[in-house]
Design an enzyme around this catalytic site. Sequence first.
Site, PDB file in Angstrom:
ATOM      1  CB  THR A   1       1.463   0.045   4.852  1.00 23.27           C
ATOM      2  OG1 THR A   1       1.590  -1.194   4.126  1.00 23.27           O
ATOM      3  CG2 THR A   1       2.791   0.347   5.517  1.00 23.27           C
ATOM      4  N   GLY A   2      -0.115  -2.459   6.194  1.00 23.27           N
ATOM      5  CA  GLY A   2       0.022  -3.716   6.912  1.00 23.27           C
ATOM      6  C   GLY A   2      -1.257  -4.512   6.824  1.00 23.27           C
TER       7      GLY A   2
ATOM      8  N   GLY B   1     -10.103  -2.976   3.601  1.00 19.23           N
ATOM      9  CA  GLY B   1      -9.055  -2.938   4.619  1.00 19.23           C
ATOM     10  C   GLY B   1      -9.096  -1.656   5.429  1.00 19.23           C
ATOM     11  CG  ASP B   2      -5.429  -0.566   7.225  1.00 21.62           C
ATOM     12  OD1 ASP B   2      -5.360  -1.351   6.253  1.00 21.62           O
ATOM     13  OD2 ASP B   2      -4.461   0.114   7.609  1.00 21.62           O
TER      14      ASP B   2
ATOM     15  CB  THR C   1      -0.862  -0.050   1.285  1.00 23.31           C
ATOM     16  OG1 THR C   1      -1.843  -1.050   1.097  1.00 23.31           O
ATOM     17  CG2 THR C   1      -1.503   1.261   1.626  1.00 23.31           C
TER      18      THR C   1
ATOM     19  N   GLY D   1      -4.605  -5.111   7.305  1.00 20.96           N
ATOM     20  CA  GLY D   1      -5.624  -4.120   7.615  1.00 20.96           C
ATOM     21  C   GLY D   1      -6.592  -4.499   8.708  1.00 20.96           C
TER      22      GLY D   1
ATOM     23  NE  ARG E   1      -9.149  -7.003   3.675  1.00 23.86           N
ATOM     24  CZ  ARG E   1      -8.082  -6.215   3.655  1.00 23.86           C
ATOM     25  NH1 ARG E   1      -7.854  -5.412   2.638  1.00 23.86           N
ATOM     26  NH2 ARG E   1      -7.222  -6.217   4.653  1.00 23.86           N
TER      27      ARG E   1
HETATM   28  N1  ASP Z   1      -3.396  -2.215   4.742  1.00 27.33           N
HETATM   29  C1  ASP Z   1      -3.790  -2.704   3.459  1.00 27.33           C
HETATM   30  C2  ASP Z   1      -5.062  -3.508   3.586  1.00 27.33           C
HETATM   31  O1  ASP Z   1      -5.210  -4.244   4.526  1.00 27.33           O
HETATM   32  C3  ASP Z   1      -2.749  -3.576   2.838  1.00 27.33           C
HETATM   33  C4  ASP Z   1      -1.368  -2.964   2.760  1.00 27.33           C
HETATM   34  O2  ASP Z   1      -0.975  -2.177   3.614  1.00 27.33           O
HETATM   35  O3  ASP Z   1      -0.650  -3.285   1.806  1.00 27.33           O
HETATM   36  O4  ASP Z   1      -5.886  -3.421   2.696  1.00 27.33           O
END
Ligand code: ASP
Length: 323
Positions: free
Chosen positions: A240-241, A219-220, A189, A243, A217
Amino acid sequence: MTVLSPFSAGPVRAVLVVHGGAGTILRKHLTARLEAEYLAALEASLRAGYNALQSSPGTAMDGVEAAVRFLEDCPLFNSGRGSVFTHDGRIEMDAAVMDGETGRAGAVTGVTTVRNPVTLARAVLEQSPFVMLAGRGAEEFATFAGTERAAPEYFRTEERWNQLQNQLRRESEESAPLMSLSEDNKFGTVGAVAVDARGTVAAATSTGGMTNKRYGRIGDSPVIGAGTWAENATCAVSATGHGEFFIRHAAAHDIAARMAYGGRTVAEAAHEVIQDKLRAAGGEGGVIAIDAQGNAVLPFNTAGMYRGYITHDGIPFVSIYPD
Ligand code: ASP
């Protein structure tokens, strides 16, 4: 592993920080050439954001939007062109922006034909009374706002397609739990936070989500307070991570709350959330965070995070692995 990299811009205010995703980024996975390409892209995004911050009116929102647009257009990152695929082979993108002076925010989820989702999120903030628009409605709003479109094929890359095929193969071999997300824990992300010369902070985050996501779905990244937050009195954050963990822990807002109610600095607050709370919960990822004085921090609890910053001298600093 030292993962906290605080720095302070001192009295000079305009500062921009970017990330291009955190995850299992190991030196052995990246060729020297690919590593150089990532670093060059991060540098170019910092320059794009810095130029926007230097031009009139040069708001923090202008800076973060310009930096994220550059990363969305770059196929190396999981946002815009180069986004990851859903379980059924589609690309559904999410993005959000927040302005720290007004507390206004804009977010879009599940868009498929918007070339720069971050720009649509900004249009939601500026041209609608709403905060978050999803799917077909968000696309209709893109038509209303005149946001640039692209055919779904524009966003597709072979590397991301192969990642989905690998994940599906693992599922069918039953070596992975059903409905598993990204098999390789490389998230990708993108996001930016900035403070402008007036001391206003802003945040922007944009993503394709996680490989093999399904059922719409989200994410965050587009969830205000989870993956994106900005408030002049505390800080601006882009995450990022994984989510689901950032949503459950309201991670971006928790960093701001620790500053507001607990008197923490931005570095302390971000460290506590990423290294203590999320790590203990099994939530992998990182954030970039900045306060209105230009103190910034880029912690992550994964092997690496594509990241960088640029301050008053206009010289970008970029890195991938822990310092
Ligand atoms: N945080 C993002 C999600 O969960 C994914 C990412 O950080 O690459 O959609």
